[in-house]
Design an enzyme around this catalytic site. Sequence first.
Site, PDB file in Angstrom:
ATOM      1  N   THR A 270     -17.852  26.307 -58.257  1.00 31.79           N
ATOM      2  CA  THR A 270     -18.698  27.256 -58.975  1.00 31.79           C
ATOM      3  C   THR A 270     -19.535  28.075 -57.999  1.00 31.79           C
ATOM      4  OG1 THR A 270     -20.524  27.454 -60.535  1.00 31.79           O
ATOM      5  CG2 THR A 270     -20.409  25.404 -59.340  1.00 31.79           C
TER       6      THR A 270
ATOM      7  N   SER B 122     -28.816  22.374 -60.632  1.00 36.95           N
ATOM      8  CA  SER B 122     -28.756  21.423 -61.765  1.00 36.95           C
ATOM      9  C   SER B 122     -27.923  20.243 -61.276  1.00 36.95           C
ATOM     10  CB  SER B 122     -28.079  22.058 -62.992  1.00 36.95           C
ATOM     11  OG  SER B 122     -26.683  22.183 -62.776  1.00 36.95           O
TER      12      SER B 122
ATOM     13  N   TYR C 126     -25.358  19.183 -62.644  1.00 38.34           N
ATOM     14  CA  TYR C 126     -23.952  19.635 -62.739  1.00 38.34           C
ATOM     15  C   TYR C 126     -23.555  20.421 -61.488  1.00 38.34           C
ATOM     16  CZ  TYR C 126     -20.457  23.201 -63.322  1.00 38.34           C
ATOM     17  OH  TYR C 126     -19.416  24.054 -63.074  1.00 38.34           O
ATOM     18  N   HIS C 127     -24.347  21.457 -61.164  1.00 34.22           N
ATOM     19  CA  HIS C 127     -23.971  22.274 -60.012  1.00 34.22           C
ATOM     20  C   HIS C 127     -23.921  21.416 -58.735  1.00 34.22           C
ATOM     21  CE1 HIS C 127     -25.140  25.708 -62.721  1.00 34.22           C
ATOM     22  NE2 HIS C 127     -24.115  26.270 -62.121  1.00 34.22           N
TER      23      HIS C 127
ATOM     24  N   LYS D 246     -20.680  19.692 -58.074  1.00 34.10           N
ATOM     25  CA  LYS D 246     -19.650  20.553 -57.463  1.00 34.10           C
ATOM     26  C   LYS D 246     -19.823  20.597 -55.941  1.00 34.10           C
ATOM     27  CE  LYS D 246     -17.598  22.357 -61.148  1.00 34.10           C
ATOM     28  NZ  LYS D 246     -16.198  22.133 -61.459  1.00 34.10           N
TER      29      LYS D 246
HETATM   30  P1  NAD Z   1     -14.379  22.694 -70.738  1.00 34.65           P
HETATM   31  O1  NAD Z   1     -15.454  21.720 -71.000  1.00 34.65           O
HETATM   32  O2  NAD Z   1     -13.993  23.637 -71.830  1.00 34.65           O
HETATM   33  O3  NAD Z   1     -13.053  21.928 -70.276  1.00 34.65           O
HETATM   34  C1  NAD Z   1     -13.059  20.835 -69.394  1.00 34.65           C
HETATM   35  C2  NAD Z   1     -11.931  19.895 -69.825  1.00 34.65           C
HETATM   36  O4  NAD Z   1     -11.878  18.794 -68.927  1.00 34.65           O
HETATM   37  C3  NAD Z   1     -12.148  19.333 -71.226  1.00 34.65           C
HETATM   38  O5  NAD Z   1     -10.993  19.497 -72.021  1.00 34.65           O
HETATM   39  C4  NAD Z   1     -12.465  17.853 -70.970  1.00 34.65           C
HETATM   40  O6  NAD Z   1     -12.033  17.020 -72.036  1.00 34.65           O
HETATM   41  C5  NAD Z   1     -11.715  17.591 -69.661  1.00 34.65           C
HETATM   42  N1  NAD Z   1     -12.293  16.487 -68.858  1.00 34.65           N
HETATM   43  C6  NAD Z   1     -13.590  16.332 -68.471  1.00 34.65           C
HETATM   44  N2  NAD Z   1     -13.724  15.196 -67.771  1.00 34.65           N
HETATM   45  C7  NAD Z   1     -12.493  14.625 -67.702  1.00 34.65           C
HETATM   46  C8  NAD Z   1     -11.985  13.416 -67.124  1.00 34.65           C
HETATM   47  N3  NAD Z   1     -12.786  12.561 -66.494  1.00 34.65           N
HETATM   48  N4  NAD Z   1     -10.670  13.140 -67.262  1.00 34.65           N
HETATM   49  C9  NAD Z   1      -9.846  13.991 -67.916  1.00 34.65           C
HETATM   50  N5  NAD Z   1     -10.263  15.141 -68.487  1.00 34.65           N
HETATM   51  C10 NAD Z   1     -11.569  15.446 -68.381  1.00 34.65           C
HETATM   52  O7  NAD Z   1     -14.787  23.495 -69.416  1.00 34.65           O
HETATM   53  P2  NAD Z   1     -14.274  24.917 -68.899  1.00 34.65           P
HETATM   54  O8  NAD Z   1     -15.259  25.942 -69.305  1.00 34.65           O
HETATM   55  O9  NAD Z   1     -12.847  25.084 -69.234  1.00 34.65           O
HETATM   56  O10 NAD Z   1     -14.430  24.702 -67.330  1.00 34.65           O
HETATM   57  C11 NAD Z   1     -13.334  24.187 -66.580  1.00 34.65           C
HETATM   58  C12 NAD Z   1     -13.714  24.076 -65.110  1.00 34.65           C
HETATM   59  O11 NAD Z   1     -14.077  25.368 -64.620  1.00 34.65           O
HETATM   60  C13 NAD Z   1     -14.912  23.172 -64.846  1.00 34.65           C
HETATM   61  O12 NAD Z   1     -14.686  22.435 -63.682  1.00 34.65           O
HETATM   62  C14 NAD Z   1     -16.057  24.128 -64.645  1.00 34.65           C
HETATM   63  O13 NAD Z   1     -17.012  23.584 -63.793  1.00 34.65           O
HETATM   64  C15 NAD Z   1     -15.358  25.326 -64.024  1.00 34.65           C
HETATM   65  N6  NAD Z   1     -16.080  26.587 -64.313  1.00 34.65           N
HETATM   66  C16 NAD Z   1     -16.224  27.029 -65.605  1.00 34.65           C
HETATM   67  C17 NAD Z   1     -16.906  28.224 -65.852  1.00 34.65           C
HETATM   68  C18 NAD Z   1     -17.139  28.750 -67.245  1.00 34.65           C
HETATM   69  O14 NAD Z   1     -17.849  29.779 -67.379  1.00 34.65           O
HETATM   70  N7  NAD Z   1     -16.581  28.156 -68.288  1.00 34.65           N
HETATM   71  C19 NAD Z   1     -17.409  28.952 -64.761  1.00 34.65           C
HETATM   72  C20 NAD Z   1     -17.240  28.466 -63.466  1.00 34.65           C
HETATM   73  C21 NAD Z   1     -16.553  27.273 -63.252  1.00 34.65           C
HETATM   74  N1  USQ Z   2     -29.100  32.626 -69.575  1.00 36.59           N
HETATM   75  C1  USQ Z   2     -29.988  33.367 -70.331  1.00 36.59           C
HETATM   76  N2  USQ Z   2     -29.870  33.298 -71.685  1.00 36.59           N
HETATM   77  C2  USQ Z   2     -28.920  32.542 -72.309  1.00 36.59           C
HETATM   78  C3  USQ Z   2     -28.013  31.802 -71.522  1.00 36.59           C
HETATM   79  C4  USQ Z   2     -28.147  31.859 -70.151  1.00 36.59           C
HETATM   80  O1  USQ Z   2     -30.857  34.062 -69.815  1.00 36.59           O
HETATM   81  O2  USQ Z   2     -28.883  32.523 -73.544  1.00 36.59           O
HETATM   82  C5  USQ Z   2     -29.187  32.701 -68.103  1.00 36.59           C
HETATM   83  C6  USQ Z   2     -29.361  31.345 -67.415  1.00 36.59           C
HETATM   84  O3  USQ Z   2     -30.712  30.994 -67.320  1.00 36.59           O
HETATM   85  C7  USQ Z   2     -28.693  31.602 -66.075  1.00 36.59           C
HETATM   86  C8  USQ Z   2     -27.607  32.614 -66.381  1.00 36.59           C
HETATM   87  O4  USQ Z   2     -27.928  33.188 -67.644  1.00 36.59           O
HETATM   88  O5  USQ Z   2     -29.603  32.194 -65.202  1.00 36.59           O
HETATM   89  C9  USQ Z   2     -26.202  32.015 -66.470  1.00 36.59           C
HETATM   90  O6  USQ Z   2     -26.263  30.928 -67.383  1.00 36.59           O
HETATM   91  P1  USQ Z   2     -24.949  30.431 -68.162  1.00 36.59           P
HETATM   92  O7  USQ Z   2     -25.376  29.425 -69.177  1.00 36.59           O
HETATM   93  O8  USQ Z   2     -24.157  31.592 -68.622  1.00 36.59           O
HETATM   94  O9  USQ Z   2     -24.105  29.795 -66.979  1.00 36.59           O
HETATM   95  P2  USQ Z   2     -24.366  28.494 -66.088  1.00 36.59           P
HETATM   96  O10 USQ Z   2     -25.282  27.528 -66.691  1.00 36.59           O
HETATM   97  O11 USQ Z   2     -24.662  28.966 -64.704  1.00 36.59           O
HETATM   98  O12 USQ Z   2     -22.950  27.799 -66.107  1.00 36.59           O
HETATM   99  C10 USQ Z   2     -21.718  28.481 -66.374  1.00 36.59           C
HETATM  100  C11 USQ Z   2     -20.684  27.420 -66.682  1.00 36.59           C
HETATM  101  C12 USQ Z   2     -20.504  26.524 -65.455  1.00 36.59           C
HETATM  102  C13 USQ Z   2     -20.188  27.383 -64.244  1.00 36.59           C
HETATM  103  C14 USQ Z   2     -21.236  28.476 -64.030  1.00 36.59           C
HETATM  104  C15 USQ Z   2     -20.826  29.484 -62.977  1.00 36.59           C
HETATM  105  O13 USQ Z   2     -21.087  26.635 -67.799  1.00 36.59           O
HETATM  106  O14 USQ Z   2     -19.452  25.611 -65.696  1.00 36.59           O
HETATM  107  O15 USQ Z   2     -20.127  26.581 -63.100  1.00 36.59           O
HETATM  108  O16 USQ Z   2     -21.336  29.248 -65.259  1.00 36.59           O
HETATM  109  S1  USQ Z   2     -22.196  29.999 -62.003  1.00 36.59           S
HETATM  110  O17 USQ Z   2     -23.236  30.484 -62.913  1.00 36.59           O
HETATM  111  O18 USQ Z   2     -21.731  31.035 -61.136  1.00 36.59           O
HETATM  112  O19 USQ Z   2     -22.667  28.836 -61.293  1.00 36.59           O
END
Ligand code: NAD
Ligand code: USQ
Length: 485
Positions: free
Chosen positions: A236, A271, A273-274, A277
């Site tokens: 991420t 966070s 979460y972050h 990664k």
């Molecule tokens: P999502 O929650 O929709 O999908 C994740 C999937 O992984 C789910 O289907 C879940 O059941 C599965 N999973 C989680 N833990 C598991 C485990 N231990 N074993 C097997 N399966 C497991 O998430 P997404 O939005 O599709 O994100 C996918 C990936 O992309 C993540 O790693 C996330 O960090 C990354 N990412 C997402 C975004 C975004 O905006 N959605 C942005 C940047 C990075």
């Molecule tokens: N934000 C608002 N209002 C909202 C929602 C979010 O102001 O209603 C702000 C947040 O405070 C943050 C930014 O928008 O500053 C992005 O937040 P987000 O919820 O869209 O994204 P984030 O929590 O960063 O996480 C998402 C995905 C995560 C991925 C990440 C990419 O859930 O899996 O890793 O985007 S990144 O942001 O580049 O780290």
Amino acid sequence: MAHLLSTSCSLKITSCRKPYSKQLNESSNAFPAYFSLKITKDLYCPFGSLVVQRGKQQRICTVRATTLPVDQEAPTQPGSGFHQNSNGPSPPKRVMVIGGDGYCGWATALHLSNKNYEVAIVDNLVRRLFDHQLGLDSLTPISSIHNRIRRWKSLTGKSIQLYIGDICDFEFLSESFKSFEPDAVVHFGEQRSAPYSMIDRSRAVFTQHNNVIGTLNVLFAIKEFREQCHLVKLGTMGEYGTPNIDIEEGYITITHNGRTDTLPYPKQASSFYHLSKVHDSNNIAFTCKAWGIRATDLNQGVVYGVRTDETEMHEELCNRFDYDGVFGTALNRFCVQAAVGHPLTVYGKGGQTRGYLDIRDTVQCVELAIANPAQRGEFRVFNQFTEQFSVNDLATLVTKAGKKLGLDVQTISVPNPRVEAEEHYYNAKHTKLIELGLKPHLLSDSLLDSLLNFAIKFKDRVDTKQIMPSVSWRKIGAKPKTVSA
Ligand code: NAD
Ligand code: USQ
């Protein structure tokens, strides 16, 4: 208010200490009629383990086997999934998509299958469970993974193999590797919500355990069973934080006291979460050096949109679309808020700037990474986004697009539930995927129109109580607790 382990959802709750004690009969072809939930005292499992029930007999197990008949027919149309050699196309590349039931993973699995890669999805469906526990739902109705895969087969003739289980369970992962023999693994399978990881101690611990151990198991599985396999890992952009200098793609060249070196770019995640990664990236970098693993870390920005060519083909292939305060991401949330007449929720001053990309570019980037694999021992990092916006920019764009559709879009400044810089410098490089051939879908008026129209189409499914943020970075609880519904 909905309790995280509420009995109001359809899952049955009982109590036990041992999470996984018995293996499902591997010859079983049918997936269990329903799950129940066992609460476990395991530190790393805030929600319990999946339990299969058939009739009155109850068995605790991890589901290990493929649950759909595996069709070994080779696809007939040569496409990018095929290697070329002098004797014509060789068998297609085999790609394991971990997390293939999720938002990015489902779109990617279909895209790769359409491009004639042999695809297997590995997923423990835990994301669907989080939704049940928190009382959340996708804006779009989503079919079960089995119906999705059956529908795909009936429309295209292409099979996707399915392995249901937890990648933190190495035995399960080993069996999946030995059975499928992947050439590439795309790893989306993590707990990916920053707010979820900040609910309380147990979710923080779960997130880091699930993500870090899952990835570590994938690295060991590659080393033990598929040494040549290319790992394409979703990282991420949030790993870098918001430094007051340009963000490079993974590495930075520094001159210090007269000596120069190229080093991993500093990480300042904000966070649990972050941070998971960041820990993953360190483990991958180390195993590339130590074992010669080939890996690409895709530092992805925030994804928006829902439609891809493949998910458009049938309503049963429709992707999930999260809009709630825990899993919903900024632009997707704003479109739904505009559609239902809820003010756009800008957190704090709204100067928070991030990289964004269309989900159609997520699938394109992953395909490009697979088609151009890293070398043995190489740890490649690509910044995967196409444009950067502040939250205020997004609110302005959605307001303008909403007006064109006759919507009265208002914005409110919500006290920021997160601890993050609200005004900062941000300039992140993102050229490596473009050099490999990425053709970005930029955020245009027409795309915003179509996203808003999509949100309007499903607006009767919106639960407006889920829109406001409910998790505070400043108030992380020590124990599982109630979350505002
Ligand atoms: P999502 O929650 O929709 O999908 C994740 C999937 O992984 C789910 O289907 C879940 O059941 C599965 N999973 C989680 N833990 C598991 C485990 N231990 N074993 C097997 N399966 C497991 O998430 P997404 O939005 O599709 O994100 C996918 C990936 O992309 C993540 O790693 C996330 O960090 C990354 N990412 C997402 C975004 C975004 O905006 N959605 C942005 C940047 C990075
Ligand atoms: N934000 C608002 N209002 C909202 C929602 C979010 O102001 O209603 C702000 C947040 O405070 C943050 C930014 O928008 O500053 C992005 O937040 P987000 O919820 O869209 O994204 P984030 O929590 O960063 O996480 C998402 C995905 C995560 C991925 C990440 C990419 O859930 O899996 O890793 O985007 S990144 O942001 O580049 O780290």
